[in-house]
Design an enzyme around this catalytic site. Structure first.
Site, short mmCIF file in Angstrom:
data_model
loop_
_atom_site.label_atom_id
_atom_site.label_comp_id
_atom_site.label_asym_id
_atom_site.label_seq_id
_atom_site.Cartn_x
_atom_site.Cartn_y
_atom_site.Cartn_z
N GLU B 60 1.10 -1.44 -0.19
CA GLU B 60 0.42 0.22 -0.23
C GLU B 60 0.85 1.36 0.14
O GLU B 60 0.36 3.08 -0.95
CB GLU B 60 -1.30 0.01 0.88
CG GLU B 60 -2.17 -1.18 0.88
CD GLU B 60 -1.82 -2.31 1.12
OE1 GLU B 60 -0.47 -2.67 1.44
OE2 GLU B 60 -3.06 -3.21 0.50
N HIS B 129 -11.30 -6.02 8.17
CA HIS B 129 -12.06 -5.77 6.58
C HIS B 129 -12.99 -5.29 7.05
O HIS B 129 -13.80 -4.79 6.64
CB HIS B 129 -12.30 -7.20 6.03
CG HIS B 129 -11.42 -7.72 5.71
ND1 HIS B 129 -10.31 -7.84 6.67
CD2 HIS B 129 -10.97 -8.57 4.36
CE1 HIS B 129 -9.70 -8.89 5.40
NE2 HIS B 129 -10.07 -9.18 4.55
C1 TPP Z 1 -1.47 -5.16 3.65
C2 TPP Z 1 -2.89 -5.72 2.99
N1 TPP Z 1 -3.29 -5.58 1.73
C3 TPP Z 1 -4.09 -6.18 1.17
C4 TPP Z 1 -4.36 -7.37 1.06
C5 TPP Z 1 -5.44 -7.90 1.20
N2 TPP Z 1 -4.85 -9.63 0.50
C6 TPP Z 1 -5.01 -10.70 1.57
S1 TPP Z 1 -4.40 -11.86 0.87
C7 TPP Z 1 -3.54 -10.63 -0.15
C8 TPP Z 1 -3.21 -12.07 -1.29
C9 TPP Z 1 -1.70 -12.43 -0.58
O1 TPP Z 1 -0.44 -13.24 -1.56
P1 TPP Z 1 0.11 -13.31 -1.06
O2 TPP Z 1 1.24 -13.02 0.04
O3 TPP Z 1 1.29 -13.96 -1.89
O4 TPP Z 1 0.28 -14.79 0.26
P2 TPP Z 1 -0.93 -16.28 0.00
O5 TPP Z 1 -2.50 -15.75 0.03
O6 TPP Z 1 -0.34 -16.50 -1.25
O7 TPP Z 1 0.02 -16.85 0.76
C10 TPP Z 1 -4.41 -9.92 -0.42
C11 TPP Z 1 -3.80 -8.58 -1.45
C12 TPP Z 1 -4.30 -7.79 3.21
N3 TPP Z 1 -4.48 -8.05 3.73
N4 TPP Z 1 -3.36 -6.34 3.61
#
Ligand code: TPP
Ligand code: TPP
Ligand code: MG
Ligand code: MG
Lengths: 357, 326, 326, 357
Positions: B60, B129
């Site tokens: 972000e 959320h």
């Molecule tokens: C600061 C923040 N931004 C956005 C999100 C929304 N979000 C939740 S999981 C995710 C993707 C995460 O991907 P990754 O780090 O590859 O982990 P994975 O889910 O693949 O285990 C996002 C964008 C969040 N939880 N926190």
């Protein structure tokens, strides 16, 4: 131009997708039937739990749930390589690691089921809770490692973060401070190729995610994250280095998210079935099974029996979860401060008043 | 013209403005092929291509900082924060830069950007959320803070926000993204960014609210009407700048004011409205001001969240207290 | 016992508590050998060593995140933000984690930390060094927000903040760091974190303020006294939780209230005080509430900053308006 | 263990501390007397300005001021390697780079003298203002570079950040996004060994600061930042790569902060005189002078004349600064929004009212 500093990022794998040994220099635990079978059983068990959780969500008995399908080797490799007084800082998917540390499946379900008590782990009281704000847990682990170092404790802090999370500034901050202070810190970047709909390739121009560690002067290694032998060897080595004061490590564990991102996601919107099919060929449970079968260390009968047992265990946890009464309304006040300030205490009374109507 | 939901109205506004103004673009996590986790940008990448609908790396700070750079160099970026609880790493670039570029440079540079933020609770979502955190920005000079509560207002306010030459924080009450449909002509007509909406006329008590609580508040007005109490309902919509005049006019008529918001009470934006009443409307008020708000604690995970949020009952009770007091 | 300045009182409090409690430690940019840019930690590294007085890499996210990790694992970190304008990158860890660890884990973990922040304008400093941004935290549940305005109160409140088992944002009005000296016994006596200070009794009007404006407000009370107006002066000191009772008691007596703060007016914390007056003290007030605040713009660079800040004249004029109104 | 990806961070230097050529493969501009003399003159000029500014502060006629003493080669090497329609995003010390782009010394003084009009540059209207929140400018440059790329403009965005700033998460975010999008972005990490009182060694465990770029897959190079030939060669190369769509670069320019951090700082509290003395041996003006003298391209007479001229120029700028009337009170409102909202407009009237008393 003078040539200067060189770096090399190695890749660790022992077992290929079919369970064949590509690197015969196996670590000791991998030569031990019991240990390897135990690891396999844990992997299967988590998979049983995961399927139950997804099913619960589909029938409206759970909120959004993040499946761990496909991550079993990475998670269990990590969870079984830590000591109980080490600190584990998960993101939100590493149930396998947490079960190894004593967290109960019912706690996972309570958290995703909208009940904060899921975070009051039966496991180590010093482990961090699930961490929704991506990558922030990395700094909490680094801060924990700093506490250990300052107090002279031989403890290690290990955080997990995703391929998406490797882009997040907190990850860099953790890496850099771990390097600056020489902290007993291990960062496992679990590269499952996707951050919701964004592929690994779109996250960064870096060839590997392991090399993120170079920015802070940490040791870096890429690991086949579907090969539990490699995961355990790498994590154990990194943890040992950290424990002995030799500094931090970044491990990139390469795996694949076989499920949707969460139950709120529909991965068909953005990724090819072909890719997923191919990934199923490399998945961690199948490959260890092949190896164990080939060694004669496991049989289909044992498999069937163990799945039955695991399902029963998961069902019992589900039942315990479903039987949990909702918290009383005052629970939303009672853990806010050690002692509730007068103004919030007043609101607590009001909330109780509304309950009594 | 088919009736559309609030979130569809947002998509419609973005598409309209992107067709009209080539400098308008979208960036955020999963806004591309996935269309955003709420589908607000659904279909946009197909029409406008990946150069104008950009998935960002998962950070972000990155989104906010790139947005400031883009806006400073002549683009009109619409950035998306995936959820309210994930916008905190954006605060630095918004406060130190977006809100200050014009001021800092005596008008040499500016920062025409919109930050869209799905906002608030009530959708049974996981931790972080469901936050009502608009108060973080209301004390920051140089920003505008907007929150629509109907498909039509969403369309007109988002168009205005995109066209505004200064940064706008655009909170979207996710709970009512798909609450109901309404006909929203795709006529490119923007709404003013400094005028409240009087949704219902009344003479006994003024109910002021914004975002998802508009629904509860209108229902409370219905309930009050059954008891013979005539409530005027105001949707703040443009939180900053505050259109106090509209509220004041109403309170001159009713003498009573109940402010309803989802955020915690202490130092929530309701405090500013109550403060201006205490400053400018003391002689108009016949009863103490009332606030119906979230409690001063974190919104609980979803098994308890509805007990945290304002409700029709709580609003009705507060309105009746103002009537009993005078 | 020698008289000491406010900033020396802070150093004294930290040293006292570090001697008493081995889990107390300090971290921040330049807090070590340099003693902090304002010298608040001067001498501490000599006494407590570099393990307990830690210079950090230059990153506020790092400071905040490490602090949460340290506090969660049994340390009592005192983190320093170098200036008010540099604390924004800390907001994420403070709101999402420091304020929630206990709540999130149902008491299993907690976050006993203090974030010290040199705060506010009036020292002819560069851009971003003069911000009054306490409002960012006052709507956040789980935090305490404190701001001392005298050497004695600085000592007692900082001790209390360090000992408090929950996170405390400790704003230090840098303009009065060295304004005057006062005897501050090094007796380890903490002050309560939820009680205002009545600095001067009066019967005609209540002046409520905090931080550096305490000086102007006391001077305004002097000026008013010359005109035969008796002003009661309250130093809020513990901004969150707000001790409204003390203010209310005063207003019951005076019937008039002027709130003075340095932050921009709209949605500054003064709004919350005015709001509670509108809710709970309407029948006590004989005149509209007044706010004397910074304007709703960024505090200008120093050639204009004194025109931005509240002043004795502005406070006096507001107080007189409350008297004229009734 | 398979061996994987390799990286190498080179170090670029042409001229040693005494002005001797250590790398005879000089770039063209360095073989050209006029160009090299012009660069030298700019370096001297900035040094004259800097001394005046410090003196102004000491006599109470300026607020806190950040000296650029010792950074002349780095700053001027950067400033003269950009095109005017490129975007420069400075921190707060790079006056030399800015003068090359048309920013006036009086503007520098106005900014540090408490007058926002200093940021209304005479130089390129698209350059960013001085940036006090450390490293945030890196992302603004990356965002600018993204705008150029999206619009298909052959422009480059260049940001400067310090060794301290290289720890800041924004720096990583800029590096990572520049790599992810392949942006025309150049980051100059000006490593002057100190971040106020914190030495370079305490910022990070990374051996070089250049390698921060590896975390985002950018090109990385260490440069002798006191050798203007090396700086210009490196920056020009990086800018050219960027302009031609070949992606971003991180340059670590190694120099030394010969002054206090700012006039509000007292570096004797935390650093050894010996270190500073040694650094004076490596400083950029002296070394280029030695080289020019050795080439017969410059003389002491020219030096004296040029210093006189530069001082006169700086004095005129100081005078212009001192003659600037303070802004009217409404200036604090008039640039807040394109159109002032009604509530703030009301406060503007109040402020004017207080003026009229
Ligand atoms: C600061 C923040 N931004 C956005 C999100 C929304 N979000 C939740 S999981 C995710 C993707 C995460 O991907 P990754 O780090 O590859 O982990 P994975 O889910 O693949 O285990 C996002 C964008 C969040 N939880 N926190
Ligand atoms: C976000 C932020 N934190 C702290 C500061 C205070 N500060 C100003 S300059 C500085 C040190 C910068 O060091 P470095 O990045 O090496 O740049 P240099 O001053 O050496 O050019 C600090 C800590 C700031 N301006 N911004
Ligand atoms: Mg992933
Ligand atoms: Mg430096």
């Amino acid at each position: 131009m003078e040539s200067g500093v060189r770096f090399e990022i190695d890749y660790l794998q022992y077992m290929d997708a079919d369970g064949g040994i590509v690197n015969p220099d196996l670590p000791d635990f991998a030569r031990d039937r019991t240990q390897l079978v135990d690891l396999y059983k844990e992997m299967l068990k988590v998979r049983c739990f995961d399927a139950k959780a997804v099913a619960l969500q589909r029938t409206g008995k759970l909120g959004t749930y993040a499946s761990c399908l496909g991550h079993e080797a990475a998670h269990i490799g990590i969870g079984t390589s830590l000591q109980i007084d080490d600190v584990f800082a998960p993101s939100y998917r590493e149930y396998g690691a947490q079960f190894a540390r004593g967290v109960k499946p019912r706690e996972v379900l309570m958290y995703w089921g909208g009940d904060e008590r899921g975070n009051d782990f039966s496991g180590p009281a010093h482990d961090f809770a699930w961490c929704v704000p991506i990558a922030t847990q990395c700094l909490h682990a680094a801060g924990s490692a700093l506490a250990f170092k300052l107090r002279g404790e031989a403890r290690v802090a290990l955080a997990c973060v995703g391929d998406g999370g490797s882009s997040k500034t907190d990850t860099y901050a953790a890496i850099n401070s771990a390097g600056a202070y020489g902290l007993p810190f291990v960062l496992c970047i679990i590269n499952n190729q996707w951050a919701i709909s964004v592929p690994r390739t779109a996250q960064t121009g870096a060839k590997t995610l392991a090399q993120k560690g170079l920015a802070g002067g940490l040791e870096c290694l890429q690991v086949d994250g579907n090969d539990i032998i490699a995961v355990k060897a790498a994590v154990a080595h990194a943890v040992k280095r950290a424990r002995h004061g030799h500094g931090g490590t970044v491990l990139e564990l390469i795996t694949y998210r076989l499920s949707d991102h969460t139950t709120a996601d529909d991965a068909r919107r953005y990724r090819d079935d072909e890719q997923v099919k191919a990934a199923w060929q490399r998945e961690p449970v199948k490959r260890l099974k092949s190896y164990l079968l080939a060694q004669g260390w496991w049989s289909e009968d044992e498999e069937t029996a163990w799945i039955t047992e695991s399902n029963a265990w998961a069902d019992a946890e589900v039942d315990a979860y479903l039987a949990t009464a909702v918290q009383p309304v005052e629970a939303m006040f009672d853990y806010l401060y050690a002692e509730l300030p007068h103004d919030v205490a007043e609101q607590r009374e009001q909330a109780l008043g509304w309950e009594k109507r | 013209m088919a009736a559309i939901t609030l979130i569809e109205a947002l998509t419609q506004a973005m598409a309209y403005e992107m067709r009209r103004d080539p400098s308008v673009m979208v960036l955020g996590e999963d806004v591309g092929i996935n269309g955003g986790v709420f589908r607000a940008t659904s279909g946009l990448i197909q029409e406008f291509g990946p150069e104008r609908i950009l998935d960002t790396p998962l950070d972000e700070t990155t989104i906010a900082g790139l947005t400031v750079g883009l806006a400073a160099q002549g683009m009109k970026p619409i950035a998306e924060a995936q959820f309210d609880g994930f916008m905190y790493p954006m605060v630095d670039h918004i406060i130190c830069h977006a809100a200050r570029l014009r001021y800092r440079t005596r008008g040499r540079m500016s920062c025409p950007m919109v930050l869209r933020v799905p906002w608030g609770g009530g959708i049974r979502a996981p931790e972080h959320h469901s936050e009502a955190n608009e108060a973080i920005f209301t004390n920051v000079p140089g920003l505008r803070v907007v929150m629509p509560s109907s498909p039509q207002r969403a369309y007109g306010l988002l168009l205005a926000a995109i066209r505004d030459p200064d940064p706008v924080i655009f909170f979207e009450p996710k709970r009512i993204y798909r609450q109901y449909k309404e006909e929203v002509p795709d006529d490119g007509e923007a709404l003013p960014l400094d005028v409240c909406f009087v949704l219902r006329d009344g003479s006994d008590v003024t109910l002021v609210t914004w975002g998802s609580q508009v629904k509860e508040t209108l229902e409370a007005a219905d309930a009050l009407a059954k008891d013979g109490i005539s409530a005027e309902v105001i949707d703040l919509a443009t939180v900053k700048p505050l259109d106090f005049d509209t509220i004041h006019e109403s309170v001159k008529k009713t003498g009573r004011c109940v402010i309803v918001h989802e955020a915690p009470r202490t130092a929530g934006f309701g405090a500013e409205i109550a403060a201006q009443l205490a400053e400018k409307a003391m002689y108009d008020l016949v009863a103490p001001v009332e606030r119906v708000t979230g409690y001063d604690t974190h919104i609980p995970l979803f098994r308890l969240e509805m007990k945290y949020l304002p409700s029709v009952e709580k609003i009705v009770a507060a309105a009746k207290r103002t009537l009993a007091a005078s």
